[in-house]
Enzyme design. Structure first.
Site, PDB file in Angstrom:
ATOM      1  N   ARG A  83      33.676   0.703   8.596  1.00  0.00           N
ATOM      2  CA  ARG A  83      33.130  -0.153   9.656  1.00  0.00           C
ATOM      3  C   ARG A  83      34.247  -0.937  10.348  1.00  0.00           C
ATOM      4  O   ARG A  83      34.194  -1.167  11.558  1.00  0.00           O
ATOM      5  CB  ARG A  83      32.074  -1.100   9.075  1.00  0.00           C
ATOM      6  CG  ARG A  83      31.308  -1.852  10.152  1.00  0.00           C
ATOM      7  CD  ARG A  83      30.108  -2.568   9.598  1.00  0.00           C
ATOM      8  NE  ARG A  83      30.494  -3.608   8.654  1.00  0.00           N
ATOM      9  CZ  ARG A  83      29.634  -4.266   7.876  1.00  0.00           C
ATOM     10  NH1 ARG A  83      28.346  -4.004   7.923  1.00  0.00           N
ATOM     11  NH2 ARG A  83      30.049  -5.192   7.029  1.00  0.00           N
ATOM     12  N   LYS A 185      31.805  -5.752  14.045  1.00  0.00           N
ATOM     13  CA  LYS A 185      31.844  -7.047  13.356  1.00  0.00           C
ATOM     14  C   LYS A 185      32.976  -7.878  13.966  1.00  0.00           C
ATOM     15  O   LYS A 185      34.044  -8.048  13.370  1.00  0.00           O
ATOM     16  CB  LYS A 185      32.036  -6.822  11.854  1.00  0.00           C
ATOM     17  CG  LYS A 185      31.531  -7.978  11.025  1.00  0.00           C
ATOM     18  CD  LYS A 185      31.286  -7.544   9.597  1.00  0.00           C
ATOM     19  CE  LYS A 185      31.062  -8.710   8.663  1.00  0.00           C
ATOM     20  NZ  LYS A 185      29.935  -9.565   8.986  1.00  0.00           N
ATOM     21  N   GLU A 221      18.304  -8.874  14.339  1.00  0.00           N
ATOM     22  CA  GLU A 221      19.029  -9.432  13.195  1.00  0.00           C
ATOM     23  C   GLU A 221      18.351 -10.713  12.719  1.00  0.00           C
ATOM     24  O   GLU A 221      17.604 -11.349  13.466  1.00  0.00           O
ATOM     25  CB  GLU A 221      20.462  -9.793  13.609  1.00  0.00           C
ATOM     26  CG  GLU A 221      21.290  -8.630  14.106  1.00  0.00           C
ATOM     27  CD  GLU A 221      22.172  -8.035  13.023  1.00  0.00           C
ATOM     28  OE1 GLU A 221      21.924  -8.256  11.827  1.00  0.00           O
ATOM     29  OE2 GLU A 221      23.113  -7.322  13.406  1.00  0.00           O
TER      30      GLU A 221
HETATM   31  N1  PLP Z   1      24.240  -8.520  10.356  1.00  0.00           N
HETATM   32  C1  PLP Z   1      25.214  -9.419  10.646  1.00  0.00           C
HETATM   33  C2  PLP Z   1      25.239 -10.025  12.003  1.00  0.00           C
HETATM   34  C3  PLP Z   1      26.170  -9.738   9.673  1.00  0.00           C
HETATM   35  O1  PLP Z   1      27.135 -10.632   9.929  1.00  0.00           O
HETATM   36  C4  PLP Z   1      26.118  -9.139   8.402  1.00  0.00           C
HETATM   37  C5  PLP Z   1      27.118  -9.419   7.391  1.00  0.00           C
HETATM   38  O2  PLP Z   1      28.020  -8.691   7.143  1.00  0.00           O
HETATM   39  C6  PLP Z   1      25.089  -8.215   8.157  1.00  0.00           C
HETATM   40  C7  PLP Z   1      24.173  -7.939   9.150  1.00  0.00           C
HETATM   41  C8  PLP Z   1      24.986  -7.520   6.847  1.00  0.00           C
HETATM   42  O3  PLP Z   1      25.947  -6.510   6.731  1.00  0.00           O
HETATM   43  P1  PLP Z   1      26.490  -6.079   5.320  1.00  0.00           P
HETATM   44  O4  PLP Z   1      25.318  -5.711   4.510  1.00  0.00           O
HETATM   45  O5  PLP Z   1      27.364  -4.921   5.596  1.00  0.00           O
HETATM   46  O6  PLP Z   1      27.214  -7.249   4.769  1.00  0.00           O
HETATM   47  C1  COI Z   2      28.722 -11.059   5.283  1.00  0.00           C
HETATM   48  O1  COI Z   2      27.617 -10.960   4.759  1.00  0.00           O
HETATM   49  O2  COI Z   2      29.729 -10.550   4.794  1.00  0.00           O
HETATM   50  C2  COI Z   2      28.884 -11.769   6.531  1.00  0.00           C
HETATM   51  O3  COI Z   2      29.811 -11.480   7.215  1.00  0.00           O
HETATM   52  C3  COI Z   2      27.930 -12.825   6.872  1.00  0.00           C
HETATM   53  C4  COI Z   2      28.523 -14.115   7.291  1.00  0.00           C
HETATM   54  C5  COI Z   2      29.198 -14.861   6.197  1.00  0.00           C
HETATM   55  C6  COI Z   2      29.340 -14.027   8.539  1.00  0.00           C
END
Ligand code: PLP
Ligand code: COI
Length: 341
Positions: A83, A185, A221
Protein backbone atom coordinates in the site's frame (compact mmCIF):
# COMPACT_ATOMS: atom_id res chain seq x y z
CA UNK A 1 18.73 2.69 28.62
CA UNK A 2 15.06 1.92 28.23
CA UNK A 3 12.17 3.12 30.32
CA UNK A 4 9.81 0.43 29.16
CA UNK A 5 9.76 -1.25 32.55
CA UNK A 6 7.93 1.79 33.91
CA UNK A 7 4.96 1.42 31.57
CA UNK A 8 1.62 0.21 32.84
CA UNK A 9 0.79 -1.65 29.63
CA UNK A 10 -2.88 -2.08 30.42
CA UNK A 11 -3.37 1.66 30.82
CA UNK A 12 -1.88 2.73 27.49
CA UNK A 13 -3.99 4.75 25.09
CA UNK A 14 -2.95 5.90 21.64
CA UNK A 15 -0.38 8.61 22.41
CA UNK A 16 3.14 9.41 21.35
CA UNK A 17 5.90 7.93 23.48
CA UNK A 18 9.53 8.26 22.45
CA UNK A 19 11.04 4.81 22.11
CA UNK A 20 14.77 4.16 21.79
CA UNK A 21 15.42 3.75 18.07
CA UNK A 22 13.97 4.71 14.72
CA UNK A 23 15.06 3.81 11.18
CA UNK A 24 15.95 6.44 8.61
CA UNK A 25 16.92 6.18 4.98
CA UNK A 26 17.48 8.92 2.40
CA UNK A 27 16.76 8.97 -1.32
CA UNK A 28 18.83 11.14 -3.65
CA UNK A 29 19.93 10.91 -7.28
CA UNK A 30 17.68 7.97 -8.02
CA UNK A 31 18.37 5.61 -5.15
CA UNK A 32 17.82 4.91 -1.46
CA UNK A 33 20.82 4.64 0.85
CA UNK A 34 21.18 1.60 3.11
CA UNK A 35 19.35 3.21 6.00
CA UNK A 36 20.27 3.05 9.69
CA UNK A 37 18.87 3.14 13.20
CA UNK A 38 19.19 6.41 15.07
CA UNK A 39 18.24 7.62 18.54
CA UNK A 40 17.29 11.23 17.75
CA UNK A 41 13.53 11.63 17.20
CA UNK A 42 13.91 15.07 15.58
CA UNK A 43 14.29 15.56 11.85
CA UNK A 44 16.14 18.52 10.40
CA UNK A 45 14.83 19.32 6.92
CA UNK A 46 14.93 22.24 4.48
CA UNK A 47 12.29 24.92 4.88
CA UNK A 48 11.53 24.30 1.20
CA UNK A 49 10.61 20.62 1.73
CA UNK A 50 7.59 19.61 -0.37
CA UNK A 51 6.14 17.71 2.61
CA UNK A 52 5.80 21.03 4.43
CA UNK A 53 4.10 22.97 1.65
CA UNK A 54 2.47 20.64 -0.82
CA UNK A 55 1.65 17.63 1.32
CA UNK A 56 4.10 15.37 -0.48
CA UNK A 57 4.15 12.65 2.14
CA UNK A 58 2.53 9.33 2.93
CA UNK A 59 2.55 6.96 5.87
CA UNK A 60 1.60 3.50 7.07
CA UNK A 61 0.49 1.88 10.30
CA UNK A 62 1.09 -1.71 11.38
CA UNK A 63 1.62 -3.55 14.62
CA UNK A 64 3.98 -6.01 16.31
CA UNK A 65 2.46 -8.50 18.74
CA UNK A 66 3.91 -10.65 21.49
CA UNK A 67 2.73 -14.27 21.55
CA UNK A 68 2.10 -16.49 24.58
CA UNK A 69 5.52 -18.08 23.99
CA UNK A 70 7.18 -14.65 24.00
CA UNK A 71 7.77 -14.50 20.23
CA UNK A 72 7.34 -11.15 18.49
CA UNK A 73 5.45 -11.06 15.21
CA UNK A 74 4.27 -8.58 12.58
CA UNK A 75 0.83 -8.86 11.00
CA UNK A 76 0.83 -8.73 7.18
CA UNK A 77 3.70 -6.23 6.77
CA UNK A 78 3.86 -7.10 3.06
CA UNK A 79 0.39 -5.58 2.64
CA UNK A 80 1.50 -2.31 4.24
CA UNK A 81 4.59 -2.32 2.03
CA UNK A 82 2.38 -2.78 -1.02
CA UNK A 83 0.00 0.00 0.00
CA UNK A 84 2.89 2.37 0.67
CA UNK A 85 4.16 1.74 -2.86
CA UNK A 86 0.71 2.69 -4.18
CA UNK A 87 0.60 5.82 -2.00
CA UNK A 88 4.09 6.85 -3.18
CA UNK A 89 3.04 6.40 -6.82
CA UNK A 90 -0.09 8.51 -6.35
CA UNK A 91 1.80 11.54 -5.09
CA UNK A 92 4.87 11.03 -7.23
CA UNK A 93 7.43 9.90 -4.69
CA UNK A 94 10.04 7.17 -5.15
CA UNK A 95 8.73 3.79 -4.03
CA UNK A 96 10.17 2.06 -1.01
CA UNK A 97 10.83 -1.51 -2.17
CA UNK A 98 8.88 -4.15 -0.24
CA UNK A 99 12.04 -5.82 1.10
CA UNK A 100 13.42 -2.50 2.35
CA UNK A 101 10.10 -1.63 4.03
CA UNK A 102 9.90 -4.97 5.84
CA UNK A 103 13.58 -4.93 6.78
CA UNK A 104 13.18 -1.44 8.30
CA UNK A 105 10.16 -2.58 10.33
CA UNK A 106 12.00 -5.66 11.58
CA UNK A 107 15.07 -3.59 12.55
CA UNK A 108 12.91 -1.12 14.48
CA UNK A 109 11.04 -3.84 16.37
CA UNK A 110 14.26 -5.66 17.27
CA UNK A 111 15.99 -2.48 18.42
CA UNK A 112 12.99 -1.56 20.57
CA UNK A 113 12.23 -5.06 21.84
CA UNK A 114 11.87 -3.82 25.42
CA UNK A 115 8.95 -1.65 24.28
CA UNK A 116 6.91 -4.52 22.85
CA UNK A 117 3.96 -4.93 25.24
CA UNK A 118 3.84 -8.41 26.78
CA UNK A 119 1.25 -11.00 25.79
CA UNK A 120 -2.04 -10.64 27.59
CA UNK A 121 -1.81 -6.90 28.29
CA UNK A 122 -4.02 -5.92 25.36
CA UNK A 123 -1.34 -3.44 24.25
CA UNK A 124 0.75 -3.74 21.07
CA UNK A 125 3.69 -2.04 19.39
CA UNK A 126 2.44 0.34 16.68
CA UNK A 127 4.85 1.01 13.82
CA UNK A 128 4.62 4.21 11.83
CA UNK A 129 6.56 4.12 8.53
CA UNK A 130 6.48 7.32 6.46
CA UNK A 131 7.98 8.92 3.37
CA UNK A 132 8.43 12.69 3.00
CA UNK A 133 9.65 14.93 0.21
CA UNK A 134 12.54 17.07 1.47
CA UNK A 135 15.29 19.32 0.15
CA UNK A 136 15.36 22.86 -1.24
CA UNK A 137 12.26 23.46 -3.37
CA UNK A 138 9.68 26.15 -3.95
CA UNK A 139 7.70 25.40 -7.14
CA UNK A 140 4.85 22.89 -7.14
CA UNK A 141 6.90 19.96 -8.39
CA UNK A 142 8.07 16.71 -6.84
CA UNK A 143 11.03 16.92 -4.46
CA UNK A 144 14.44 15.75 -5.54
CA UNK A 145 15.22 14.22 -2.16
CA UNK A 146 13.17 11.99 0.17
CA UNK A 147 13.31 10.47 3.63
CA UNK A 148 11.82 7.09 4.55
CA UNK A 149 11.59 6.54 8.28
CA UNK A 150 9.94 4.08 10.68
CA UNK A 151 9.35 4.68 14.37
CA UNK A 152 7.34 2.75 16.92
CA UNK A 153 5.19 3.35 19.99
CA UNK A 154 3.55 0.97 22.45
CA UNK A 155 -0.20 1.57 22.25
CA UNK A 156 -3.50 0.58 23.78
CA UNK A 157 -6.97 1.25 22.31
CA UNK A 158 -7.39 4.00 19.69
CA UNK A 159 -10.96 4.77 20.70
CA UNK A 160 -11.47 5.22 24.44
CA UNK A 161 -12.93 2.08 25.97
CA UNK A 162 -11.53 -0.28 23.30
CA UNK A 163 -14.07 -3.04 22.74
CA UNK A 164 -17.10 -1.08 23.94
CA UNK A 165 -19.65 0.48 21.59
CA UNK A 166 -19.08 4.07 20.52
CA UNK A 167 -21.23 6.71 18.89
CA UNK A 168 -20.62 8.45 15.58
CA UNK A 169 -22.15 11.37 13.73
CA UNK A 170 -22.17 11.76 9.94
CA UNK A 171 -19.95 14.51 8.57
CA UNK A 172 -21.22 17.03 6.04
CA UNK A 173 -17.59 17.36 4.88
CA UNK A 174 -15.61 15.04 2.61
CA UNK A 175 -12.21 13.62 3.49
CA UNK A 176 -11.43 12.85 -0.13
CA UNK A 177 -12.67 13.55 -3.64
CA UNK A 178 -13.81 11.15 -6.37
CA UNK A 179 -10.61 10.26 -8.26
CA UNK A 180 -8.68 12.13 -5.55
CA UNK A 181 -6.32 10.64 -3.00
CA UNK A 182 -8.81 8.84 -0.73
CA UNK A 183 -7.34 5.43 -1.50
CA UNK A 184 -3.80 6.59 -0.73
CA UNK A 185 -2.56 6.95 2.83
CA UNK A 186 -1.44 10.56 2.43
CA UNK A 187 -1.42 13.28 5.08
CA UNK A 188 -3.76 15.58 3.16
CA UNK A 189 -6.71 13.23 3.71
CA UNK A 190 -6.09 13.43 7.44
CA UNK A 191 -5.67 17.22 7.43
CA UNK A 192 -9.09 17.36 5.74
CA UNK A 193 -10.53 15.21 8.54
CA UNK A 194 -9.28 17.24 11.50
CA UNK A 195 -12.03 19.87 11.51
CA UNK A 196 -14.95 17.42 11.01
CA UNK A 197 -13.39 15.17 13.67
CA UNK A 198 -13.15 18.02 16.17
CA UNK A 199 -16.73 19.10 15.40
CA UNK A 200 -17.97 15.55 16.02
CA UNK A 201 -16.06 15.43 19.31
CA UNK A 202 -17.54 18.75 20.43
CA UNK A 203 -20.98 17.31 19.78
CA UNK A 204 -20.18 14.33 22.00
CA UNK A 205 -19.34 11.73 19.33
CA UNK A 206 -16.20 9.60 19.19
CA UNK A 207 -15.67 10.58 15.53
CA UNK A 208 -17.65 10.93 12.31
CA UNK A 209 -18.67 8.81 9.36
CA UNK A 210 -17.75 10.10 5.88
CA UNK A 211 -20.16 9.61 3.00
CA UNK A 212 -19.15 9.16 -0.64
CA UNK A 213 -18.03 12.50 -2.05
CA UNK A 214 -20.13 12.24 -5.25
CA UNK A 215 -23.63 11.62 -3.91
CA UNK A 216 -23.38 11.79 -0.11
CA UNK A 217 -25.64 8.76 0.15
CA UNK A 218 -23.19 5.92 0.85
CA UNK A 219 -20.91 5.20 3.80
CA UNK A 220 -17.20 5.41 3.00
CA UNK A 221 -15.09 5.63 6.16
CA UNK A 222 -15.56 5.81 9.91
CA UNK A 223 -12.99 8.35 11.08
CA UNK A 224 -9.61 6.73 10.43
CA UNK A 225 -11.11 3.27 9.94
CA UNK A 226 -13.26 1.31 7.50
CA UNK A 227 -16.91 0.41 8.16
CA UNK A 228 -18.46 -3.02 8.40
CA UNK A 229 -21.99 -4.11 9.18
CA UNK A 230 -23.56 -7.47 10.01
CA UNK A 231 -26.94 -7.82 8.35
CA UNK A 232 -29.92 -9.28 10.16
CA UNK A 233 -29.30 -12.51 8.25
CA UNK A 234 -25.64 -12.58 9.36
CA UNK A 235 -23.81 -11.33 6.26
CA UNK A 236 -20.57 -9.41 6.74
CA UNK A 237 -20.88 -6.28 4.58
CA UNK A 238 -18.32 -3.58 3.93
CA UNK A 239 -18.42 -0.62 1.51
CA UNK A 240 -16.65 -0.55 -1.82
CA UNK A 241 -15.38 2.69 -3.35
CA UNK A 242 -12.31 4.16 -5.06
CA UNK A 243 -12.03 6.87 -2.44
CA UNK A 244 -11.86 4.55 0.60
CA UNK A 245 -8.50 3.60 2.06
CA UNK A 246 -8.14 -0.12 1.29
CA UNK A 247 -7.89 -1.31 4.88
CA UNK A 248 -5.71 -4.34 5.53
CA UNK A 249 -7.83 -5.10 8.60
CA UNK A 250 -11.00 -4.96 6.47
CA UNK A 251 -9.59 -7.41 3.90
CA UNK A 252 -8.40 -9.64 6.75
CA UNK A 253 -11.89 -9.55 8.27
CA UNK A 254 -13.50 -10.43 4.93
CA UNK A 255 -11.34 -13.57 5.00
CA UNK A 256 -11.90 -14.28 8.71
CA UNK A 257 -15.68 -13.81 8.41
CA UNK A 258 -15.86 -16.21 5.47
CA UNK A 259 -13.23 -18.83 6.24
CA UNK A 260 -13.21 -18.88 10.05
CA UNK A 261 -16.79 -17.92 10.95
CA UNK A 262 -18.51 -19.29 7.85
CA UNK A 263 -20.36 -16.04 7.12
CA UNK A 264 -21.39 -14.78 3.72
CA UNK A 265 -19.42 -11.65 2.85
CA UNK A 266 -20.19 -8.72 0.56
CA UNK A 267 -18.18 -5.70 -0.53
CA UNK A 268 -20.82 -3.35 -1.87
CA UNK A 269 -22.56 0.00 -1.49
CA UNK A 270 -23.86 0.72 2.00
CA UNK A 271 -26.55 3.41 2.01
CA UNK A 272 -26.77 5.74 4.98
CA UNK A 273 -30.57 5.67 4.60
CA UNK A 274 -30.60 1.91 4.96
CA UNK A 275 -28.85 1.30 8.29
CA UNK A 276 -31.83 -0.79 9.36
CA UNK A 277 -30.39 -3.66 7.34
CA UNK A 278 -27.68 -4.12 9.99
CA UNK A 279 -27.98 -5.85 13.33
CA UNK A 280 -24.40 -4.91 14.26
CA UNK A 281 -21.78 -2.49 12.96
CA UNK A 282 -18.15 -1.72 13.59
CA UNK A 283 -15.12 0.32 12.62
CA UNK A 284 -11.99 -1.59 11.69
CA UNK A 285 -8.36 -0.66 11.21
CA UNK A 286 -4.88 -1.24 12.58
CA UNK A 287 -5.24 1.39 15.30
CA UNK A 288 -8.99 0.87 15.79
CA UNK A 289 -8.70 -2.96 15.61
CA UNK A 290 -12.46 -3.58 15.80
CA UNK A 291 -14.42 -0.86 17.53
CA UNK A 292 -18.11 -1.69 17.82
CA UNK A 293 -20.42 1.10 16.63
CA UNK A 294 -23.21 1.70 19.12
CA UNK A 295 -24.97 4.34 17.05
CA UNK A 296 -24.75 6.61 14.01
CA UNK A 297 -26.57 9.95 14.15
CA UNK A 298 -27.65 11.23 10.75
CA UNK A 299 -29.79 14.31 10.11
CA UNK A 300 -30.71 14.48 13.79
CA UNK A 301 -31.85 10.85 14.01
CA UNK A 302 -29.82 8.42 16.16
CA UNK A 303 -29.70 4.95 14.66
CA UNK A 304 -28.81 2.36 17.30
CA UNK A 305 -27.29 -0.93 16.21
CA UNK A 306 -27.02 -3.94 18.52
CA UNK A 307 -26.82 -1.93 21.76
CA UNK A 308 -25.28 1.28 23.11
CA UNK A 309 -23.46 -0.63 25.80
CA UNK A 310 -22.99 -4.25 24.71
CA UNK A 311 -20.94 -5.71 21.89
CA UNK A 312 -22.86 -7.78 19.35
CA UNK A 313 -22.06 -11.52 19.23
CA UNK A 314 -20.63 -11.55 15.69
CA UNK A 315 -18.57 -8.41 16.23
CA UNK A 316 -17.13 -10.07 19.34
CA UNK A 317 -16.37 -13.29 17.48
CA UNK A 318 -14.68 -11.35 14.67
CA UNK A 319 -12.61 -9.45 17.22
CA UNK A 320 -11.57 -12.57 19.11
CA UNK A 321 -10.63 -14.40 15.93
CA UNK A 322 -8.70 -11.52 14.36
CA UNK A 323 -6.81 -10.68 17.56
CA UNK A 324 -6.29 -14.41 18.22
CA UNK A 325 -4.57 -14.66 14.84
CA UNK A 326 -2.51 -11.52 15.44
CA UNK A 327 -1.21 -12.67 18.84
CA UNK A 328 -0.60 -16.22 17.71
CA UNK A 329 -3.38 -17.98 19.66
CA UNK A 330 -5.20 -18.98 16.47
CA UNK A 331 -3.55 -20.42 13.37
CA UNK A 332 -3.12 -17.68 10.77
CA UNK A 333 -3.69 -18.06 7.04
CA UNK A 334 -0.46 -18.72 5.22
CA UNK A 335 1.73 -15.61 4.82
CA UNK A 336 -0.09 -13.41 7.34
CA UNK A 337 2.49 -13.54 10.12
CA UNK A 338 6.15 -12.57 10.02
CA UNK A 339 8.13 -13.59 13.08
CA UNK A 340 10.73 -11.03 14.13
CA UNK A 341 13.87 -13.00 14.96
N1 PLP B 1 -9.31 4.13 6.76
C1 PLP B 1 -8.49 5.15 7.13
C2 PLP B 1 -8.83 6.53 6.69
C3 PLP B 1 -7.35 4.88 7.90
O1 PLP B 1 -6.54 5.86 8.29
C4 PLP B 1 -7.07 3.56 8.30
C5 PLP B 1 -5.87 3.24 9.06
O2 PLP B 1 -4.90 2.78 8.58
C6 PLP B 1 -7.95 2.55 7.89
C7 PLP B 1 -9.05 2.87 7.14
C8 PLP B 1 -7.69 1.12 8.25
O3 PLP B 1 -6.67 0.58 7.47
P1 PLP B 1 -5.78 -0.60 8.01
O4 PLP B 1 -6.70 -1.68 8.41
O5 PLP B 1 -4.93 -0.98 6.87
O6 PLP B 1 -5.02 -0.05 9.17
C1 COI C 1 -3.92 3.18 11.49
O1 COI C 1 -4.86 2.50 11.89
O2 COI C 1 -2.80 2.71 11.32
C2 COI C 1 -4.11 4.58 11.18
O3 COI C 1 -3.35 5.07 10.41
C3 COI C 1 -5.18 5.31 11.85
C4 COI C 1 -4.78 6.60 12.46
C5 COI C 1 -3.92 6.47 13.66
C6 COI C 1 -4.28 7.61 11.48
Amino acid sequence: MNNAVNIEWGKLGFSYIKTDYRYISRWKDGSWDNGKLIEDNNLTISEGSTCLHYGQQCFEGLKAYCTKEGKIQLFRPDQNAKRMIQSCRRIFMPEVPKEKFIDACVQVVKANEAWVPPYGTGATLYLRPFVIGVGDNIGVSPAREYIFSVFCIPVGPYFKGGMSPIDFSVSEYDRAAPKGTGAAKVGGNYAASLYPHEKAREEGFADCVYLDPSTHTKIEEVGAANFFGITKDNKFVTPISDSILPSITKYSLLHVAKEYLGLEVEERDVYIDNLDEFAEAGACGTAAVISPIGSITYKGKKHIFHSLTEVGPITRKLYETLVGIQIGDIKAPSGWILEVK
